[in-house]
Design a protein around this motif. Structure first.
Motif, PDB file in Angstrom:
ATOM      1  N   GLU A 469       0.933  -1.062  -0.130  1.00 30.27           N
ATOM      2  CA  GLU A 469       0.047   0.064   0.079  1.00 30.27           C
ATOM      3  C   GLU A 469       0.847   1.182   0.185  1.00 30.27           C
ATOM      4  OE1 GLU A 469      -2.462   2.092   3.346  1.00 30.27           O
ATOM      5  OE2 GLU A 469      -3.337   0.256   2.722  1.00 30.27           O
ATOM      6  N   LEU A 470       2.132   1.170   0.674  1.00 29.88           N
ATOM      7  CA  LEU A 470       2.736   2.234   0.746  1.00 29.88           C
ATOM      8  C   LEU A 470       3.831   2.184  -0.314  1.00 29.88           C
ATOM      9  CD1 LEU A 470       3.799   2.162   4.627  1.00 29.88           C
ATOM     10  CD2 LEU A 470       1.860   3.922   3.194  1.00 29.88           C
ATOM     11  N   GLY A 471       3.997   1.239  -1.359  1.00 33.78           N
ATOM     12  CA  GLY A 471       4.977   1.433  -2.413  1.00 33.78           C
ATOM     13  C   GLY A 471       6.047   0.640  -2.266  1.00 33.78           C
ATOM     14  N   PHE A 472       6.211  -0.018  -1.085  1.00 34.82           N
ATOM     15  CA  PHE A 472       7.578  -0.644  -1.206  1.00 34.82           C
ATOM     16  C   PHE A 472       7.740  -2.152  -1.332  1.00 34.82           C
ATOM     17  CE2 PHE A 472       7.463   2.684   2.289  1.00 34.82           C
ATOM     18  CZ  PHE A 472       8.829   3.200   2.307  1.00 34.82           C
ATOM     19  N   PHE A 473       6.442  -2.615  -1.488  1.00 29.25           N
ATOM     20  CA  PHE A 473       6.269  -4.185  -1.933  1.00 29.25           C
ATOM     21  C   PHE A 473       5.712  -4.288  -3.261  1.00 29.25           C
ATOM     22  CE2 PHE A 473       4.271  -8.516  -1.883  1.00 29.25           C
ATOM     23  CZ  PHE A 473       5.476  -9.145  -1.434  1.00 29.25           C
ATOM     24  N   GLU A 474       6.282  -5.262  -4.141  1.00 28.13           N
ATOM     25  CA  GLU A 474       5.735  -5.575  -5.560  1.00 28.13           C
ATOM     26  C   GLU A 474       5.703  -7.044  -5.525  1.00 28.13           C
ATOM     27  OE1 GLU A 474       8.086  -4.030  -8.137  1.00 28.13           O
ATOM     28  OE2 GLU A 474       8.062  -1.750  -7.813  1.00 28.13           O
ATOM     29  N   GLY A 475       4.570  -7.395  -6.243  1.00 24.93           N
ATOM     30  CA  GLY A 475       4.114  -8.824  -6.645  1.00 24.93           C
ATOM     31  C   GLY A 475       3.066  -9.328  -5.546  1.00 24.93           C
ATOM     32  N   ASP A 476       2.926 -10.615  -5.491  1.00 20.47           N
ATOM     33  CA  ASP A 476       1.665 -11.121  -5.049  1.00 20.47           C
ATOM     34  C   ASP A 476       1.950 -11.356  -3.239  1.00 20.47           C
ATOM     35  OD1 ASP A 476       0.500 -11.903  -7.375  1.00 20.47           O
ATOM     36  OD2 ASP A 476       1.226 -13.675  -7.486  1.00 20.47           O
ATOM     37  N   VAL A 477       0.815 -10.891  -2.673  1.00 21.28           N
ATOM     38  CA  VAL A 477       0.864 -11.084  -1.112  1.00 21.28           C
ATOM     39  C   VAL A 477       0.439 -12.596  -1.060  1.00 21.28           C
ATOM     40  CG1 VAL A 477      -0.532 -10.548   0.926  1.00 21.28           C
ATOM     41  CG2 VAL A 477       0.051  -8.757  -0.828  1.00 21.28           C
ATOM     42  N   ASP A 478       1.619 -13.196  -0.157  1.00 17.61           N
ATOM     43  CA  ASP A 478       1.556 -14.973  -0.453  1.00 17.61           C
ATOM     44  C   ASP A 478       1.782 -15.120   1.088  1.00 17.61           C
ATOM     45  OD1 ASP A 478       4.048 -14.310   0.108  1.00 17.61           O
ATOM     46  OD2 ASP A 478       4.479 -15.361  -1.733  1.00 17.61           O
ATOM     47  N   GLY A 479       2.003 -14.434   2.017  1.00 16.63           N
ATOM     48  CA  GLY A 479       2.198 -14.693   3.474  1.00 16.63           C
ATOM     49  C   GLY A 479       3.399 -15.579   3.846  1.00 16.63           C
ATOM     50  N   ASN A 480       4.265 -15.350   2.685  1.00 11.70           N
ATOM     51  CA  ASN A 480       5.747 -15.885   3.001  1.00 11.70           C
ATOM     52  C   ASN A 480       6.762 -14.860   3.160  1.00 11.70           C
ATOM     53  OD1 ASN A 480       4.838 -18.762   3.013  1.00 11.70           O
ATOM     54  ND2 ASN A 480       4.603 -18.453   0.936  1.00 11.70           N
ATOM     55  N   TYR A 481       7.615 -14.769   4.165  1.00  8.63           N
ATOM     56  CA  TYR A 481       8.714 -13.549   4.452  1.00  8.63           C
ATOM     57  C   TYR A 481       9.906 -14.273   3.512  1.00  8.63           C
ATOM     58  CZ  TYR A 481      10.814  -9.625   6.855  1.00  8.63           C
ATOM     59  OH  TYR A 481      11.254  -8.735   6.969  1.00  8.63           O
ATOM     60  N   SER A 483      12.680 -13.236   0.243  1.00  7.67           N
ATOM     61  CA  SER A 483      13.716 -12.245  -0.157  1.00  7.67           C
ATOM     62  C   SER A 483      13.017 -10.831  -0.650  1.00  7.67           C
ATOM     63  CB  SER A 483      14.476 -12.463  -1.412  1.00  7.67           C
ATOM     64  OG  SER A 483      13.960 -13.086  -2.609  1.00  7.67           O
ATOM     65  N   ARG A 484      11.874 -10.915  -1.467  1.00  7.63           N
ATOM     66  CA  ARG A 484      11.131  -9.750  -1.692  1.00  7.63           C
ATOM     67  C   ARG A 484      10.663  -8.982  -0.422  1.00  7.63           C
ATOM     68  NH1 ARG A 484       6.264 -10.507  -3.983  1.00  7.63           N
ATOM     69  NH2 ARG A 484       6.110 -12.691  -3.589  1.00  7.63           N
ATOM     70  N   THR A 485      10.153  -9.487   0.618  1.00  8.88           N
ATOM     71  CA  THR A 485       9.630  -8.929   1.625  1.00  8.88           C
ATOM     72  C   THR A 485      10.711  -8.400   2.416  1.00  8.88           C
ATOM     73  OG1 THR A 485       7.884 -10.755   1.902  1.00  8.88           O
ATOM     74  CG2 THR A 485       8.223  -9.448   3.830  1.00  8.88           C
ATOM     75  N   GLU A 486      11.985  -9.094   2.457  1.00 13.47           N
ATOM     76  CA  GLU A 486      13.156  -8.687   2.932  1.00 13.47           C
ATOM     77  C   GLU A 486      13.543  -7.316   2.490  1.00 13.47           C
ATOM     78  OE1 GLU A 486      17.024 -10.454   4.686  1.00 13.47           O
ATOM     79  OE2 GLU A 486      16.563 -10.738   2.856  1.00 13.47           O
ATOM     80  N   SER A 487      13.678  -7.261   1.207  1.00 13.46           N
ATOM     81  CA  SER A 487      13.850  -6.304   0.439  1.00 13.46           C
ATOM     82  C   SER A 487      13.019  -4.925   0.631  1.00 13.46           C
ATOM     83  CB  SER A 487      13.914  -6.494  -1.177  1.00 13.46           C
ATOM     84  OG  SER A 487      14.199  -5.369  -2.001  1.00 13.46           O
ATOM     85  N   ALA A 488      11.786  -5.246   0.480  1.00 17.19           N
ATOM     86  CA  ALA A 488      10.813  -4.286   0.945  1.00 17.19           C
ATOM     87  C   ALA A 488      10.835  -3.634   2.117  1.00 17.19           C
ATOM     88  CB  ALA A 488       9.352  -4.949   0.765  1.00 17.19           C
ATOM     89  N   VAL A 489      11.072  -4.463   3.218  1.00 18.51           N
ATOM     90  CA  VAL A 489      11.271  -3.736   4.697  1.00 18.51           C
ATOM     91  C   VAL A 489      12.645  -3.213   4.589  1.00 18.51           C
ATOM     92  CG1 VAL A 489      12.009  -4.742   7.051  1.00 18.51           C
ATOM     93  CG2 VAL A 489      10.235  -5.796   5.643  1.00 18.51           C
ATOM     94  N   LYS A 490      13.617  -3.524   3.964  1.00 16.46           N
ATOM     95  CA  LYS A 490      14.885  -2.758   3.886  1.00 16.46           C
ATOM     96  C   LYS A 490      14.583  -1.245   3.157  1.00 16.46           C
ATOM     97  CE  LYS A 490      18.414  -6.405   3.635  1.00 16.46           C
ATOM     98  NZ  LYS A 490      19.615  -6.852   2.921  1.00 16.46           N
ATOM     99  N   LYS A 491      13.789  -1.451   2.225  1.00 16.31           N
ATOM    100  CA  LYS A 491      13.292  -0.028   1.515  1.00 16.31           C
ATOM    101  C   LYS A 491      12.807   0.897   2.446  1.00 16.31           C
ATOM    102  CE  LYS A 491      13.128  -2.030  -3.134  1.00 16.31           C
ATOM    103  NZ  LYS A 491      12.168  -2.270  -4.113  1.00 16.31           N
ATOM    104  N   PHE A 492      11.774   0.363   3.156  1.00 17.38           N
ATOM    105  CA  PHE A 492      11.097   0.958   4.309  1.00 17.38           C
ATOM    106  C   PHE A 492      11.933   1.538   5.351  1.00 17.38           C
ATOM    107  CE2 PHE A 492       8.549   1.196   8.316  1.00 17.38           C
ATOM    108  CZ  PHE A 492       7.506   2.023   7.865  1.00 17.38           C
TER     109      PHE A 492
END
Length: 611
Positions: A469-481, A483-492
């Motif tokens: 929603e804030l523009g940091f995460f791209e792709g499907d929301v799958d509930g699995n943490y 590399s994509r989620t880790e990268s989005a958290v780093k950007k945040f």
């Protein structure tokens, strides 16, 4: 200690008004001058638009029968800003406590060159730099904010900037003062009130109006120097008042509580006022169809009539004057338009503004309705506190309104309507999925735990949804943490200006789900800051810095930390919790975590600044 020569000068300067006012015969105490009619009062609603900067107290204009006469021809060259001057000021970025970089380094070097700053040129805007900026602000007769605006930097880097303590410095300070007394209004009075309050004199409200409270505080300042009470703030008194060695109030008279909307509160804008805030008021009244035409900046009969119509729509006494409470309702997102169904519902229901600190049957009725609709649990107690604020915010979110936590009359009309939206959570709707509730960030009854690579489940789903929603995460929301989620958290984390670990700590998630979470297009700092968690019992320079920032934003009174500056006491904890609630934290625990400090020391902190 103040040297004897300074006291003799002040004594000599104050003898004349004391003799005039203390004689046996009746004496005219008025001063023949035109007051500054620009009432610079901060509108009490969240905005990213800075309030107009305060000007000197002297008015260069005289207004007679609607005609403007320039009394000081030099003012045209001095205060009308040309396009070229605007370009010069635009070269500088506003700097404040917590900022870092080359701009701060240059600022410190220039302040040091002019003897305002004695610290190290470190490139970190620390409390010592803030103090130096405040000293320089005194040179130009403005309130001491400690913020290096573009205008201030333009003056600072000018070749004419006076050296601290020099004859030119003293002349520059004196040039911005003029005698102030009962009936005066404007930024000069506002600055006077602000300084008296800072020194502990009993000033409850910064109104910009020289009222009974201001006159009494000025008299007490005279008494601190052994003089007879005098309600007139002469120039020499103001010189002493704004000096670094001005005497703090040593008496026991307490400031009255600030007005919070009770009946009988003082007006902040009324007929006869002129200025930017009147123009903003008129623009809002026109937007809501209570006025026609274009804003003039003059509070005239037409404006007073429009205010009365708005008061009529709210079922209030039709005075035609604007109080702080009325401003809050007028500028709220749910303010009723002229002739609307909402205005009719307000009149029928007899609703009045309710907010933090209120204790009444009206609050009890509000709580009862929130429980009925599923936004709160428990037994209504009539006290508008933390839990009521959270429930109101939840209702505002469901109704797609700004989440202020304040129950305006219009909001109550919506809340008590037959078709008011009910709160739907997972337990109330067994068929609902995480995606169905994603617009609510996450269900408040789920305990947050730290999430790292390899984590999975509902909390990860909410994390990914909010980051997307804030523009940091791209792709499907799958509930699995992964590399994509880790990268989005780093950007945040990078946007916040904190260490980029890629792990979603509990405090990071608390901030992510608050209203103070930045979008991907926003950066609080250009580089990572070294914020450490601060908690009750801690003592350090970092705590002192935190306390100063909380004070500047209006959440902490200096009196609450007298004798304990730099120590995280109960007052500091309560102030942090209050700021967290203003930021939309679900769990306002009073602990200053790195994410909280990142927002608090960023330029965006003014969004939660108290008026």
């Amino acid at each position: 200690m103040r040297n004897r020569a300074a006291l003799l000068i002040l004594a000599a300067a104050l003898m004349l008004p004391a003799m005039l006012l203390g004689g046996c015969t009746a004496t005219d105490e008025t001063v023949d001058k035109e007051p500054d009619l620009s009432v610079h009062i901060v509108v009490p609603y969240a905005t990213t638009t800075p309030a107009p900067e305060a000007t000197g107290p002297a008015s260069p204009l005289k207004i007679t029968d609607g005609k403007v006469e320039v009394l000081d021809p030099a003012w045209i060259e001095k205060d009308f800003i040309s396009i070229e001057q605007e370009k010069i000021e635009a070269q500088y970025t506003q700097l404040r406590l917590g900022d870092t970089g080359e701009g701060v380094q240059n600022l410190q070097a220039r302040l040091k060159e002019l003897k305002y700053f004695e610290g190290e040129v470190s490139g970190v805007f620390d409390p010592a730099t803030e103090d130096a900026v405040e000293r320089f602000e005194l040179t130009y007769g403005t309130m001491q904010t400690g913020i290096a605006t573009g205008k201030l930097q333009t003056l600072l880097y000018n070749s004419t900037a006076p050296e601290y303590g020099s004859e030119a410095y003293n002349r520059s300070k004196s040039a911005y003062y003029e005698t102030l007394q009962r009936g005066d209004v404007g930024s000069g009075v506002l600055a006077l009130q602000d300084r008296l309050q800072e020194l502990g004199y009993p000033i409850g409200n910064l109104t910009g109006q020289y009222d009974d409270e201001t006159a009494a505080a000025v008299s007490l300042f005279y008494e601190e120097y052994g003089f007879k009470p005098n309600e007139v703030a002469v120039v020499e008194l103001q010189k002493e008042l704004y000096s670094e060695n001005a005497r703090r109030y040593s008496g026991s008279v307490q400031a009255p509580a600030t007005t919070g909307g009770a009946q009988g509160e003082s007006a902040v804008l009324s007929e006869g006022n002129i200025g930017t805030l009147v123009e903003q008021l008129q623009a809002r009244l026109i937007e809501l169809k209570y006025m026609e035409g274009t804003p003039s900046g003059t509070f005239d009969l037409e404006t007073a009539e429009a205010v009365k119509q708005f008061q009529r729509a709210l079922g209030l006494e039709e005075t035609g004057a604007v109080t702080e409470t009325l401003q809050t309702q007028l500028f709220s997102f749910d303010a009723p338009a002229y002739g609307s169904a909402a205005a009719q519902a307000i009149r029928q229901g007899g609703y009045a503004l309710l907010q933090e600190g209120d204790n009444s049957d009206a609050v009890r009725a509000l709580q009862t309705r929130l429980v009925e609709l599923g936004y709160a649990n428990g037994t209504p107690n009539g006290k508008y506190e933390k839990n009521t604020i959270s429930a109101v915010k939840l209702f505002q979110r469901t109704a797609n309104l700004e989440e202020t936590g304040v129950a305006t009359a219009a909001l109550q009309a919506l809340l008590f309507a037959d078709d008011a939206p009910r709160y739907q959570n997972a337990s109330a709707n067994e068929g609902a999925t995480a995606a169905d509730n994603a617009d609510r960030y996450y269900p408040y009854d789920i305990e947050i735990v730290e999430l790292t690579e390899g984590s999975e489940g509902e909390l990860v789903t909410y994390l990914q949804t909010r980051l997307a929603e804030l523009g940091f995460f791209e792709g499907d929301v799958d509930g699995n943490y992964g590399s994509r989620t880790e990268s989005a958290v780093k950007k945040f984390q990078k946007a916040l200006g904190i260490k980029q670990t890629g792990d979603a700590s509990v405090t990071l998630q608390q901030h992510l789900y608050s209203d103070a979470a930045p979008k991907s297009s926003v950066s609080f700092f250009k580089e990572a800051q070294k914020f450490e968690t601060l908690a009750p019992g801690d003592s350090s320079k970092s705590v002192e810095k935190l306390q100063r920032q909380l004070w500047e934003l209006g959440y902490l009174d200096k009196a609450d930390v007298d004798g304990s500056v730099g120590t995280y006491n109960e007052a500091t904890e309560a102030s942090v919790a209050q700021a967290q609630r203003a930021m939309g934290y679900v769990d306002a625990d009073g602990v200053a975590n790195p994410e909280f400090q990142a927002f608090l020391f960023s330029k965006y902190c003014t969004i939660i600044k108290k008026s």
